[in-house]
Design a protein around this motif. Structure first.
Motif, mmCIF file in Angstrom:
data_model
loop_
_atom_site.group_PDB
_atom_site.id
_atom_site.type_symbol
_atom_site.label_atom_id
_atom_site.label_comp_id
_atom_site.label_asym_id
_atom_site.label_seq_id
_atom_site.Cartn_x
_atom_site.Cartn_y
_atom_site.Cartn_z
ATOM 1 N N ASN A 39 102.421 41.962 -6.449
ATOM 2 C CA ASN A 39 101.517 42.156 -7.544
ATOM 3 C C ASN A 39 100.012 41.685 -7.538
ATOM 4 O O ASN A 39 99.172 42.402 -8.166
ATOM 5 N N CYS A 41 98.400 42.379 -4.952
ATOM 6 C CA CYS A 41 97.579 43.417 -4.088
ATOM 7 C C CYS A 41 97.001 44.548 -4.713
ATOM 8 O O CYS A 41 97.521 45.533 -5.219
ATOM 9 N N ASP A 42 95.862 43.870 -5.273
ATOM 10 C CA ASP A 42 95.064 44.755 -6.473
ATOM 11 C C ASP A 42 93.817 45.435 -6.049
ATOM 12 O O ASP A 42 93.069 45.906 -6.660
ATOM 13 N N ARG A 44 91.521 43.826 -4.567
ATOM 14 C CA ARG A 44 90.257 42.873 -4.707
ATOM 15 C C ARG A 44 90.629 41.586 -4.190
ATOM 16 O O ARG A 44 89.722 41.031 -3.774
ATOM 17 N N THR A 45 91.780 41.387 -3.782
ATOM 18 C CA THR A 45 92.439 40.118 -3.374
ATOM 19 C C THR A 45 92.589 40.138 -1.927
ATOM 20 O O THR A 45 93.575 40.969 -1.569
ATOM 21 N N LEU A 86 96.469 47.245 -1.555
ATOM 22 C CA LEU A 86 96.485 47.805 -2.805
ATOM 23 C C LEU A 86 97.879 48.376 -2.964
ATOM 24 O O LEU A 86 98.634 49.096 -2.062
#
Length: 87
Positions: A39, A41-42, A44-45, A86
């Motif tokens: 979760n 894995c957006d 941006r992280t 992502l």
């Protein structure tokens, strides 16, 4: 992020619509930290940030993300060390 990255993401997203939720859960794993990592894995992280937040070893997380990408439930934006996961 360039056009090639966006095209790759589009192909993954289109393919992912065919992946049932049960399959995604099986690929990600049932552990609380695995789900949390997935979760996070957006796009941006970084993996380093995800390891700090989940306390998953960086090597294990790297292999897990590679497995997720291989099975089509996640993908990477960018190349090399700058690639961001992502889902």
């Amino acid at each position: 992020m360039n056009t090639e990255d966006l095209l790759r993401c589009l192909v993954h997203v289109a393919g992912r619509t065919a992946v049932p939720v049960e399959t995604t859960r099986a690929v990600v794993g049932e552990g609380k930290n695995r789900t949390k990592a997935f979760n996070l894995c957006d796009g941006r992280t970084t993996l380093t940030e995800i390891t700090k937040k989940t306390k998953i070893d960086v090597g294990n997380l790297s292999r897990a993300v590679s497995n997720w990408v291989e099975h089509g439930v996640a993908f990477r934006i960018g190349d090399g060390k700058d690639a961001l996961p992502l889902h």
